[in-house]
Motif scaffolding. Sequence first.
Motif, PDB file in Angstrom:
ATOM      1  N   HIS A 386       0.925  -1.125   0.085  1.00  0.00           N
ATOM      2  CA  HIS A 386      -0.011  -0.168   0.174  1.00  0.00           C
ATOM      3  C   HIS A 386       0.985   1.195   0.163  1.00  0.00           C
ATOM      4  O   HIS A 386       0.215   2.561  -0.223  1.00  0.00           O
ATOM      5  CB  HIS A 386      -0.683  -0.078   1.080  1.00  0.00           C
ATOM      6  N   THR A 387       2.443   1.145  -0.031  1.00  0.00           N
ATOM      7  CA  THR A 387       3.028   2.224   0.374  1.00  0.00           C
ATOM      8  C   THR A 387       4.133   2.281   0.014  1.00  0.00           C
ATOM      9  O   THR A 387       5.082   1.305  -0.064  1.00  0.00           O
ATOM     10  CB  THR A 387       3.090   2.563   2.187  1.00  0.00           C
ATOM     11  N   LEU A 388       4.903   3.211  -0.693  1.00  0.00           N
ATOM     12  CA  LEU A 388       5.984   3.294  -1.169  1.00  0.00           C
ATOM     13  C   LEU A 388       6.513   4.126  -0.853  1.00  0.00           C
ATOM     14  O   LEU A 388       6.408   5.657  -0.744  1.00  0.00           O
ATOM     15  CB  LEU A 388       5.603   3.447  -2.661  1.00  0.00           C
ATOM     16  N   GLY A 389       8.094   4.073   0.032  1.00  0.00           N
ATOM     17  CA  GLY A 389       9.147   5.041   0.444  1.00  0.00           C
ATOM     18  C   GLY A 389      10.254   5.528  -0.693  1.00  0.00           C
ATOM     19  O   GLY A 389      10.613   4.134  -0.635  1.00  0.00           O
ATOM     20  N   THR A 390      10.320   5.895   0.223  1.00  0.00           N
ATOM     21  CA  THR A 390      11.791   6.495  -1.182  1.00  0.00           C
ATOM     22  C   THR A 390      12.717   7.753   0.137  1.00  0.00           C
ATOM     23  O   THR A 390      12.402   8.031   1.180  1.00  0.00           O
ATOM     24  CB  THR A 390      11.564   7.008  -2.415  1.00  0.00           C
ATOM     25  N   GLY A 391      13.613   7.809  -0.071  1.00  0.00           N
ATOM     26  CA  GLY A 391      14.855   8.550   0.148  1.00  0.00           C
ATOM     27  C   GLY A 391      15.081   9.657  -0.619  1.00  0.00           C
ATOM     28  O   GLY A 391      13.923   9.924  -1.526  1.00  0.00           O
ATOM     29  N   SER A 392      15.300  10.806   0.323  1.00  0.00           N
ATOM     30  CA  SER A 392      15.852  11.803  -0.810  1.00  0.00           C
ATOM     31  C   SER A 392      17.495  12.686   0.128  1.00  0.00           C
ATOM     32  O   SER A 392      18.011  12.317   0.808  1.00  0.00           O
ATOM     33  CB  SER A 392      15.100  13.295  -0.538  1.00  0.00           C
ATOM     34  N   ALA A 393      17.833  13.364  -1.530  1.00  0.00           N
ATOM     35  CA  ALA A 393      18.312  14.194  -0.998  1.00  0.00           C
ATOM     36  C   ALA A 393      18.515  15.520   0.028  1.00  0.00           C
ATOM     37  O   ALA A 393      19.773  15.183   0.456  1.00  0.00           O
ATOM     38  CB  ALA A 393      19.068  15.482  -2.406  1.00  0.00           C
ATOM     39  N   ASP A 394      16.903  15.701   0.602  1.00  0.00           N
ATOM     40  CA  ASP A 394      16.810  16.688   1.667  1.00  0.00           C
ATOM     41  C   ASP A 394      17.297  15.722   3.121  1.00  0.00           C
ATOM     42  O   ASP A 394      16.866  16.791   3.713  1.00  0.00           O
ATOM     43  CB  ASP A 394      15.741  17.513   1.468  1.00  0.00           C
ATOM     44  N   GLY A 395      17.433  14.336   2.872  1.00  0.00           N
ATOM     45  CA  GLY A 395      18.029  13.797   4.634  1.00  0.00           C
ATOM     46  C   GLY A 395      16.185  12.682   5.421  1.00  0.00           C
ATOM     47  O   GLY A 395      16.236  12.899   6.048  1.00  0.00           O
ATOM     48  N   SER A 396      15.316  13.449   4.431  1.00  0.00           N
ATOM     49  CA  SER A 396      14.090  13.224   4.261  1.00  0.00           C
ATOM     50  C   SER A 396      13.549  11.708   3.948  1.00  0.00           C
ATOM     51  O   SER A 396      13.828  11.323   2.817  1.00  0.00           O
ATOM     52  CB  SER A 396      12.610  14.069   4.099  1.00  0.00           C
TER      53      SER A 396
END
Length: 444
Positions: A386-396
């Motif tokens: 149900h959920t897709l998670g990802t990292g990010s360049a802003d650290g979130s």
Amino acid sequence: MRKARPSSESRQKDISRPLALAMDLLCSTYSDSDEDGQPEPFSKRPRLANPRPAINYQRKLQPVNEMREASIPGRYVSKRERALMASLPASAPEPNVEQDIPSSTLGSLSQLDLPLNVMSLLRQKTKGHSRLVGTPEKLPISLNGHRKAVNALQWSTNHAHLLASAGMDHTVHIWNVWNKNQKIARALNFHKAAVKDVKWSKMGWLILSCGYDLTSRLIDVEKGSEVSVFVEDQVLNVVKFHPKNPNLFLSGGEKGHLRLWDIRANQVVHEYIQRLGPILDVEFSDDGREFVSSSDVSCRNVSENSIVVWDLAREVPLSNQIYGEAYTCPCIRRHPFEPCFVAQSNGNYIAIFSWSPPFRLDKFRRYEGHGVSGFPIKCSFSSDGHTLGTGSADGSIYLYNYRSTSLVKKIEAYSSACTDVAFHPTISNVVASCSWNGDVSVFE
């Protein structure tokens, strides 16, 4: 009045006298007297002015203490010396001497020290139940141990309380996340350079890792020992076990080579040849008959071969023009239930593709809001899909609803780029993440 010229006989005497003196001087200089005191006759090829001293070929035996300190690896030891060393009593090792241990056993791999509520949630999976709750809400569990950036994370499906992480500090860490005493269960130092990826095997306590030392390594976590080493001619970026046969795994690296390895024979059984850039990620289909690869196209003006779908058995590409934008895709993930996969794009979005031919790009849905900015940012699906998670360049950490592609939650985790996000295989509201500065965290 002109002086009388010397006769020829006198001239010869004048010349022969210094010659004779020189010859006598040479003979006395280069000759060695024997026991009778007779000089050695002069040789036409005189020896050097500083003759080399005679070599005594009789081996001088080392003292007992020096023989025990034979610290030079590969030094030849004669039979006589080995026999003498064997006859000596064993001496106790010196205290406070650091040894280069490839694997450190720091904590326990057992579940016995886990909190009761965590143990109950983990046991529900074995009974056929799934614990599906909301998004992470509690303060994170900080896992400190890596000294440099962490590239990849993965939870174990057989031992769901254990988390593996691969770091640029040449190590693979095994975390017993909820252990009360020591959270680092193993610190594995078998790689000689940075580790790019790590995967758990479905067989027992085995993990597979790869990296900049041109090797993939199969490691027994329980024993802390290396089982096999698979050497290649390229820096390796990714490894992936076959979903149906855990004896097979796929590797991809900087030279664009894709190889299918058989662990039992320690050899390549298939090789997939195409003019590709560096391989960034691979993913198998649900049945394992096909796989998709992502390669770097930033050095070219065309996006062809950025994402390629392969036939595993026939070693041929099924499609190589499914993604028409000239962006690098550092991560590819298959949905746990539906016939589709997603690709993290350096265009700061996640694209969706169908897994059935012709592997079309979904032009109406994409996940936007996070940033990639050239970092190897990875993403993953929750266990329920149900959920897709990802990292990010802003650290979130960004959590998206899979159906609507809307942003569900944003978790501000690190001051540097968040490089990977891994959902727990049993408890869907537990997610692990890592950062470019070496931090590993678990959010509940």
